[in-house]
Scaffold this active site. Structure first.
Site, short mmCIF file in Angstrom:
data_model
loop_
_atom_site.label_atom_id
_atom_site.label_comp_id
_atom_site.label_asym_id
_atom_site.label_seq_id
_atom_site.Cartn_x
_atom_site.Cartn_y
_atom_site.Cartn_z
N ILE A 60 45.22 57.05 22.74
CA ILE A 60 46.00 55.80 22.60
C ILE A 60 45.23 54.74 21.79
O ILE A 60 45.80 53.74 21.40
CB ILE A 60 46.45 55.22 23.97
CG1 ILE A 60 45.26 54.93 24.88
CG2 ILE A 60 47.48 56.13 24.63
CD1 ILE A 60 45.61 54.06 26.09
N THR A 98 39.73 52.48 26.78
CA THR A 98 41.09 52.99 26.97
C THR A 98 42.01 51.95 27.63
O THR A 98 43.12 51.69 27.15
CB THR A 98 41.05 54.28 27.83
OG1 THR A 98 40.47 55.32 27.04
CG2 THR A 98 42.44 54.70 28.28
N THR A 122 47.81 48.48 39.08
CA THR A 122 47.29 48.82 40.41
C THR A 122 47.16 47.57 41.28
O THR A 122 47.01 46.46 40.78
CB THR A 122 45.90 49.47 40.24
OG1 THR A 122 45.26 49.57 41.51
CG2 THR A 122 44.99 48.67 39.33
N ASP A 123 47.19 47.80 42.60
CA ASP A 123 46.97 46.68 43.53
C ASP A 123 45.53 46.17 43.47
O ASP A 123 45.23 45.07 43.92
CB ASP A 123 47.35 47.07 44.97
CG ASP A 123 46.61 48.30 45.50
OD1 ASP A 123 45.76 48.86 44.78
OD2 ASP A 123 46.90 48.71 46.65
N GLU A 124 44.61 46.98 42.89
CA GLU A 124 43.20 46.58 42.87
C GLU A 124 42.94 45.35 42.01
O GLU A 124 41.89 44.73 42.13
CB GLU A 124 42.32 47.74 42.38
CG GLU A 124 42.43 48.96 43.25
CD GLU A 124 41.29 49.95 43.09
OE1 GLU A 124 40.28 49.62 42.46
OE2 GLU A 124 41.43 51.06 43.63
N TYR A 147 36.66 49.09 36.82
CA TYR A 147 37.99 49.69 36.69
C TYR A 147 39.08 48.63 36.87
O TYR A 147 39.95 48.46 36.01
CB TYR A 147 38.18 50.83 37.71
CG TYR A 147 39.63 51.19 37.93
CD1 TYR A 147 40.37 51.83 36.92
CD2 TYR A 147 40.30 50.86 39.12
CE1 TYR A 147 41.73 52.13 37.11
CE2 TYR A 147 41.64 51.17 39.31
CZ TYR A 147 42.35 51.80 38.30
OH TYR A 147 43.68 52.09 38.47
N LYS A 151 41.94 47.06 34.29
CA LYS A 151 43.40 47.13 34.53
C LYS A 151 43.99 45.72 34.54
O LYS A 151 45.10 45.50 34.05
CB LYS A 151 43.69 47.84 35.86
CG LYS A 151 43.41 49.32 35.88
CD LYS A 151 44.22 50.14 34.89
CE LYS A 151 45.70 50.22 35.24
NZ LYS A 151 46.42 51.13 34.31
N PRO A 202 32.22 63.66 51.97
CA PRO A 202 31.35 62.47 51.88
C PRO A 202 32.10 61.17 52.16
O PRO A 202 32.75 60.61 51.29
CB PRO A 202 30.87 62.52 50.42
CG PRO A 202 31.98 63.20 49.69
CD PRO A 202 32.69 64.11 50.63
#
Ligand code: NAD
Ligand code: DAU
Length: 334
Positions: A60, A98, A122-124, A147, A151, A202
């Site tokens: 992209i 990206t 995202t909710d993050e 991240y 976003k 983990p």
């Protein structure tokens, strides 16, 4: 209708392509995906010969290619991203490339050719909640990981193209998805596949961080609704109303597989680990009549069965060197 799906070889993108073909069999779909470590064309094996489907291997960030592809479609549904928080802690650069530059590139092409643009976020981007409250469309932005920061930049850029250029956009911010074809680095597929291999799981820290879980098909349905009926310029929060601690999830998976808590390995916590995400999805429910159809218990069971029945799919991925290398690096850095 001809739709460009970016990142269609990934987890949610491939589920979305399957969903679109089931719901709108006459649609034409172009899947633009650069096939990074988590892009997998096996996810789309059953539709690869469909004459209405075309796969283009491409990045992209390649503006010439993006311009050519965007020119011929009616709408863009943009999933392509670097999507794993732990990887962004190790190296943020691919995330900015990206998720920020790639998204801008797509927006430029959409603006030039006047195309409908839907962005999967995202909710993050809203940060972390305490024990009370929910993220809503007007929650303030407070991303904590590289991240989520990348976003959030995407969200702001998409809105900026609406305000500046009147580009017809919509955004969905959703919670943690689970279901078939999820790359086994994320909590549920990692834990299920480890346990199927009789390896320990983990669990970060005390395992008390809370996520809201959304079955991927319910997410696809929400995207389809927003794409066709969403109000231009608007954001919709999408969640499953299924808040669980990571420990609860782990216990449920262990129970399904008939294994005990000795399979849990407590490992050091994720850096900057967000405590709780939860979504108030009342806007999409009220305005577009969306409701999640899947209850967590039964959809988790279905998901575990999918991984049991598709061992070849995940064994091929899990045995790849890069995954082991990445896991080792991450453990060493912690
Ligand atoms: P994924 O990591 O499984 O798939 C991402 C896909 O994008 C892969 O097929 C990859 O090859 C492709 N891709 C990456 N960089 C690219 C580039 N430069 N050019 C073209 N293709 C590229 O991700 P996912 O979990 O399916 O997430 C899809 C989208 O949904 C992402 O934007 C993510 O931020 C968002 N999201 C995911 C979740 C979740 O729980 N998984 C929740 C909320 C939002
Ligand atoms: O909330 C939406 C987000 O959900 C998406 O935007 C991201 O793309 C997606 O990866 C996901 O992010 P999370 O960080 O919440 O997902 P992950 O599966 O990595 O972790 C879920 C929880 O489980 C989190 O609290 C960390 C914990 N965890 C995760 C892994 C991989 C562990 O305890 N052990 C692990 O090995």
């Amino acid at each position: 209708m001809k739709i460009l799906v970016t990142g269609g070889a990934g987890f949610i993108g491939s589920n979305f392509i399957h969903y679109l073909f089931k719901k709108h069999s006459d649609y034409e779909i172009i899947n633009l995906d650069s096939l990074t470590y988590c892009g997998n064309l096996e996810n789309l094996k059953t539709i690869e010969d469909n004459p209405n489907y075309e796969f283009i291997k491409g990045d992209i960030c390649d503006s010439g290619l993006v311009d050519q592809v965007v020119k011929d479609v009616d709408a863009i549904v943009h999933f392509a991203a670097e999507s794993h928080v732990d990887r962004s802690i190790l190296n943020a650069t691919p995330f900015v490339r990206t998720n920020v530059l790639g998204t801008t590139n797509l927006l430029d092409a959409a603006q030039k050719h006047k195309k409908r643009f839907h962005y999967i976020s995202t909710d993050e981007v809203f940060g972390s909640l305490g024990s009370q409250g929910y993220f809503k469309e007007n929650s303030h932005y407070d991303p904590h990981s590289p991240y989520s920061a990348s976003k959030a930049a995407g969200d702001h850029l998409v809105r900026a193209y609406f305000h500046t250029h009147r580009l017809p956009i919509t955004i969905t911010n959703c919670s943690n998805n689970y279901g078939p074809y999820q790359f086994p680095e994320k909590l549920i597929p990692l834990f299920v596949t480890n346990l199927l291999e009789k390896k320990k799981v983990p669990l970060y820290g005390e395992g008390l961080n809370v996520r809201d879980w959304l079955y991927v098909e319910d997410h696809c349905q929400a995207i389809d609704l927003v794409l066709h009926q969403g109000k231009i310029g608007e954001t919709y929060c999408v969640g499953g109303n299924e808040e669980k601690t990571n420990l609860e999830i782990t216990h449920k998976i262990l129970e399904i597989l008939g294994l005990g808590t000795e399979m849990i390995e407590r490992v050091p916590d994720r850096k900057g680990h967000d405590q709780r995400y939860a979504i108030d999805a009342s806007k999409i429910k009220k305005e577009l009549g969306w409701e999640p159809e899947h209850k967590f218990e039964e959809a988790l069971l279905k998901t575990v069965k999918w991984y049991q029945n598709n061992e070849e799919w995940w064994q091929r991925i899990k045995n790849k060197e890069y995954l082991n290398y990445y896991q080792k690096q991450y453990q060493e850095k912690k």
